[in-house]
Design a protein around this motif. Structure first.
Motif, PDB file in Angstrom:
ATOM      1  N   GLU A 242       0.821  -1.294  -0.149  1.00 19.73           N
ATOM      2  CA  GLU A 242      -0.067   0.213   0.122  1.00 19.73           C
ATOM      3  C   GLU A 242       0.669   1.381   0.099  1.00 19.73           C
ATOM      4  O   GLU A 242       0.673   2.132  -0.667  1.00 19.73           O
ATOM      5  N   TRP A 243       1.980   1.158   0.701  1.00 18.33           N
ATOM      6  CA  TRP A 243       2.891   2.270   0.576  1.00 18.33           C
ATOM      7  C   TRP A 243       3.455   2.719  -0.583  1.00 18.33           C
ATOM      8  O   TRP A 243       3.516   3.736  -1.170  1.00 18.33           O
ATOM      9  N   ILE A 247       2.864   6.143  -2.995  1.00 15.82           N
ATOM     10  CA  ILE A 247       3.901   6.759  -3.330  1.00 15.82           C
ATOM     11  C   ILE A 247       3.392   7.208  -5.173  1.00 15.82           C
ATOM     12  O   ILE A 247       3.871   8.196  -5.678  1.00 15.82           O
ATOM     13  N   ALA A 248       3.061   5.929  -5.803  1.00 13.19           N
ATOM     14  CA  ALA A 248       2.814   6.229  -7.038  1.00 13.19           C
ATOM     15  C   ALA A 248       1.719   6.999  -7.260  1.00 13.19           C
ATOM     16  O   ALA A 248       1.811   7.814  -8.170  1.00 13.19           O
ATOM     17  N   GLN A 249       0.760   6.985  -6.721  1.00 13.76           N
ATOM     18  CA  GLN A 249      -0.394   8.053  -6.663  1.00 13.76           C
ATOM     19  C   GLN A 249       0.112   9.309  -6.743  1.00 13.76           C
ATOM     20  O   GLN A 249      -0.285  10.221  -7.182  1.00 13.76           O
ATOM     21  N   GLY A 250       0.954   9.513  -5.437  1.00 14.89           N
ATOM     22  CA  GLY A 250       1.235  10.980  -5.311  1.00 14.89           C
ATOM     23  C   GLY A 250       2.131  11.509  -6.223  1.00 14.89           C
ATOM     24  O   GLY A 250       2.000  12.892  -6.544  1.00 14.89           O
ATOM     25  N   GLU A 373      -6.543  15.393  -3.960  1.00 12.37           N
ATOM     26  CA  GLU A 373      -7.152  14.107  -3.548  1.00 12.37           C
ATOM     27  C   GLU A 373      -6.199  13.142  -3.635  1.00 12.37           C
ATOM     28  O   GLU A 373      -6.038  11.742  -3.324  1.00 12.37           O
ATOM     29  N   LEU A 374      -4.908  13.456  -3.776  1.00 11.10           N
ATOM     30  CA  LEU A 374      -3.656  12.490  -4.014  1.00 11.10           C
ATOM     31  C   LEU A 374      -2.918  12.706  -2.592  1.00 11.10           C
ATOM     32  O   LEU A 374      -2.810  13.519  -1.943  1.00 11.10           O
ATOM     33  N   PRO A 375      -2.254  11.309  -2.168  1.00  9.38           N
ATOM     34  CA  PRO A 375      -1.613  11.395  -1.199  1.00  9.38           C
ATOM     35  C   PRO A 375      -0.368  12.254  -1.137  1.00  9.38           C
ATOM     36  O   PRO A 375       0.160  12.594  -2.550  1.00  9.38           O
ATOM     37  N   ARG A 376       0.034  12.912  -0.116  1.00 15.57           N
ATOM     38  CA  ARG A 376       1.235  13.783  -0.094  1.00 15.57           C
ATOM     39  C   ARG A 376       2.387  13.017  -0.131  1.00 15.57           C
ATOM     40  O   ARG A 376       2.760  12.102   0.864  1.00 15.57           O
ATOM     41  N   VAL A 377       3.406  13.010  -0.963  1.00 15.54           N
ATOM     42  CA  VAL A 377       4.571  12.139  -1.277  1.00 15.54           C
ATOM     43  C   VAL A 377       5.461  12.401  -0.111  1.00 15.54           C
ATOM     44  O   VAL A 377       5.985  11.223   0.374  1.00 15.54           O
ATOM     45  N   ARG A 378       5.643  13.527   0.348  1.00 15.72           N
ATOM     46  CA  ARG A 378       6.649  13.891   1.408  1.00 15.72           C
ATOM     47  C   ARG A 378       6.303  12.975   2.625  1.00 15.72           C
ATOM     48  O   ARG A 378       7.036  12.434   3.688  1.00 15.72           O
TER      49      ARG A 378
END
Length: 722
Positions: A242-243, A247-250, A373-378
């Motif tokens: 899931e991690w 990462i890919a989505q962000g 709507e995207l995960p925050r990469v940092r």
């Protein structure tokens, strides 16, 4: 069908907040579990029994890797014994979708105990069989060996389908009949076919030595593959899958057609630790397929992109599925050498798929997802940075240390992740106020689940490698491979004579190309009913020697044989997305709600670049870092210009097959792109490569000029917000 190397993740704790499993996702998970890890949902005392046996299998394999001195046949027979018992317990003979069986019927107990008993008999009696009797079987040995062969074929039928038992049965029938003299010398050189074997001789070949059922394939499964499967299971249970997805989505979700690009990138990351196409479809597709549909991809195209990216996970080092480990053993090379050689084609393959998703987004005029709507990469990186520690150790040690033992490296990584599991769960529990003790209990529970999932994922691999050993054993005892090679050599000589007027080089190239096309079709057809591992074993035993003979290769030189093995391996992988039997496509369609056959057809179109890569590697071994007749004879730095030209060639080929570059292409533009791609993917002089680049540029600017004379395009499709 797929080659399962990690379990499906259904842990609610790993589900992103705000997402719920749809009915289609449930059906997909049930479908894949039934095919890869067993369809029975046992209750009562039978459920913990399966868990105990699965955990015991994991502990035995870890112990065997730790001590490193267990007798070869004992290790392989014990490995198969565990697989036998679990296969009959968790894989029903008849699978009823939506109605999983909750108990083991009495006859499966008899079959499972009987099959395991044949393995135990061999372990206890093998010293006498091989020593005192000089490998001559007595009546009891023949009866037990016959039982093992029959029960193995039944187990294979349950776990990997009917195709392998049928193929193995045909080969055994061939061994018993002995069709010598059917082909006479007036057709060419005298072809010596065997005179036929007795049943005790066949059983002795398959049961009582290491050239049949207990040959190289199951040896690699027992010694190396199990540990890498267990590594993937624990890594997934930690939450790393899931991690990777977040990462890919962000990183890519906000770009044009971003969810599709994120699907490709996350599948590439998951491919580093998993060689399973179908489980990757389910674990990644339950997020990516829905987001792809939101931004405007059709259900079939969304499912097809997930299928293509998940199938190619088996190409990503260092965990390339069981077939790759067997390939290294067949070529007698270090696994480190193999994964370094496979790296460039794998990155080219995923790079071309990213281009395909971008072209698809241009054709459909799509946008990406809103950034909010995207995960925050940092934040995502900070939350799971420690997942990179075991992965970095595994990849770094395997690729940098030439003396690294793959099974020892995998075992050390597993030990490290077991400690990480308890530390992570204890930290989470303390942070949430549940107490460290509760966290340690959660860590133990997850570890047992990972052990059980890894063992259940190994059942199909162990059974497939053992059943494939039947075919390899028959080929060895009958000399069938040499006979087929002689027949194909006769046909090849005929092609060379027919095209002799064009010169020896053209005639030779045509003869080799015909054999490669035949091998491609055989691999795709076999792949409709066989998992990748069994497909590769069969192709390497029968077809690889034929290609080598026609091409005049030195079979003792791994540098000459690796491109041939990679060729059949790539087409075996493509079978996962080849209709009408493409489990990965059916799983993706269950999630997307699309037509499974149409999903498979679309995925096959995306996979055409994989087919081209297989031919590229054969005719341009430098892509595998082969130079001067040596493996690793070319450095990555020296390969950079070739990689760039090859990638541009794949882009041109992808644009031609998708009939779109800057805009929809006409037939002349398609022809120009194909010519340019073939020039770039085959080793040529720099001048020819520059000419190919000029052709691509000409098509692009031709389309740009035509676009200026057209009315303005429609605005990009706005994602439908949930």
């Amino acid at each position: 069908m797929s080659d399962p190397t990690r379990p499906i993740s259904t842990d609610p704790a790993l589900t992103p907040p705000g997402t719920e499993m749809t009915e289609g996702e449930r059906r997909a998970i049930e479908m894949v579990e039934a095919a890869e890890t067993g369809g029975r949902k046992l209750g009562g005392w039978q459920r913990p029994l399966v868990t105990v046996v699965a955990v015991a299998w994991c502990l035995y394999q870890m112990y065997a890797a730790q001590v490193g001195n267990i007798d070869t046949l004992t290790l392989r027979a014990t490995h198969l014994g565990f697989a036998f018992f679990l296969a009959y317990l968790v894989f029903p003979f008849r699978k009823t979708p939506g109605r999983p069986q909750t108990r083991v019927p009495w006859y499966d107990w008899v079959l499972g105990i009987g099959a395991t008993g044949t393995a135990a008999y061999l372990i206890t009696q093998y010293p006498k069989i091989a020593g005192e009797q000089g490998a001559v079987l007595n009546a009891t040995d023949v009866w037990v060996g016959s039982g093992m062969v029959i029960l193995l074929l039944l187990a294979a039928w349950r776990t990997i389908g009917i195709a392998m038992p049928i193929v193995a049965g045909v080969f055994m029938l061939y061994a018993l009949t002995g069709p010598r003299g059917l082909i006479r010398g007036d057709l060419g050189p005298q072809l010596q076919l065997h005179a036929g074997q007795t049943w005790p001789q066949v059983v002795g070949q398959l049961f009582a030595n290491t050239e049949g059922i207990f040959g190289t394939a199951i040896g690699v499964s027992a010694q190396i593959v199990f540990l890498f499967v267990l590594f993937g299971a624990i890594f997934d249970k930690l939450g790393a899958g899931e991690w990777f997805m977040n990462i890919a989505q962000g990183l890519l979700g906000g770009f044009r057609g971003g969810p599709a690009k994120a699907s490709v990138f996350s599948s590439a990351l998951n491919g580093i630790i998993s060689g399973s196409a179908v489980s990757n479809v389910v674990t990644g597709g339950n997020i990516t397929i829905g987001t792809m549909k939101r931004v405007g991809y059709t259900a079939e195209k969304a499912g097809a992109i997930e299928v293509a990216s998940s199938s190619n996970g088996q190409l990503m080092p260092p965990v390339m599925g069981a077939a790759a480990f067997i390939m290294a053993q067949n070529l007698n090379i270090e696994y480190r050498t193999l994964i370094l050689a496979a790296a460039i084609p794998a990155f080219l393959c995923y790079g071309a798929l990213l281009v395909a998703t971008h072209i698809e987004a241009l054709k459909l005029n799509l946008r990406g997802l809103p950034k909010n709507e995207l995960p925050r990469v940092r934040q995502t990186l900070i939350s799971g940075w420690y997942y990179l520690l075991p992965l970095g150790y595994l990849i770094g040690t395997l690729t940098i240390n030439p003396e690294a033992n793959p099974e020892r490296v995998a075992l050390n990584t597993i030990f490290g992740m077991i400690g990480m599991m308890f530390v992570q769960e204890a930290f989470f529990a303390a942070r949430d106020g549940r107490g460290t003790g509760r966290g340690l209990l959660d860590g133990g529970r997850k570890l047992i689940e990972a052990f059980e999932g890894g063992a259940r994922s190994m059942i199909g691999i162990a059974i497939a490698t053992a059943a494939a050993g039947i075919i390899v054993g028959i080929v060895t005892i009958t000399g069938l491979g040499f006979g087929l090679a002689d027949i194909v050599q006769l046909a090849s000589d005929g092609v060379r004579s027919l095209l002799g007027f064009a010169g020896p080089e053209v005639a030779g190239f045509a003869a080799i190309l015909i054999v490669l096309v035949m091998a491609q079709l055989i691999a795709l057809i076999l792949g409709m009913g066989l998992p990748t591992t069994a497909n590769y074993i069969l192709m390497s035993a029968l077809i690889v020697p034929i290609i080598a003979k026609v091409a005049g290769l030195d079979t003792g030189n791994p540098a000459e044989m690796l491109p041939v093995h990679m060729f059949v391996f790539y087409f075996g992988i493509m079978a996962d997305s080849t209709p009408p039997v493409a489990l990965a496509a059916f799983a993706a369609a269950a999630i997307s709600g699309g037509n499974p056959v149409a999903t498979g057809v679309q995925a096959f179109k995306y996979e055409l670049r994989t087919a081209l890569l297989a031919y590229m590697m054969f005719f341009n071994p430098a892509l595998l870092l082969i130079a001067g007749g040596r493996l690793s004879g070319l450095s990555f730095a020296d390969a950079v210009p070739m990689i760039v030209f090859a990638f541009i060639g794949l882009v041109a080929f992808t644009a031609a097959t998708m009939r779109f570059l800057h805009r929809r292409t006409n037939p002349v533009q398609i022809l120009l792109l194909l010519i340019a791609s073939f020039i770039l993917i085959i080793p040529t002089q720099l001048l020819w490569n520059l000419a190919a680049l000029a052709l691509i540029a000409a098509v692009y600017f031709w389309q740009k000029a035509a676009a200026r004379s057209e009315p303005p395009a429609q605005p990009p499709v706005t994602p439908v917000l949930s």
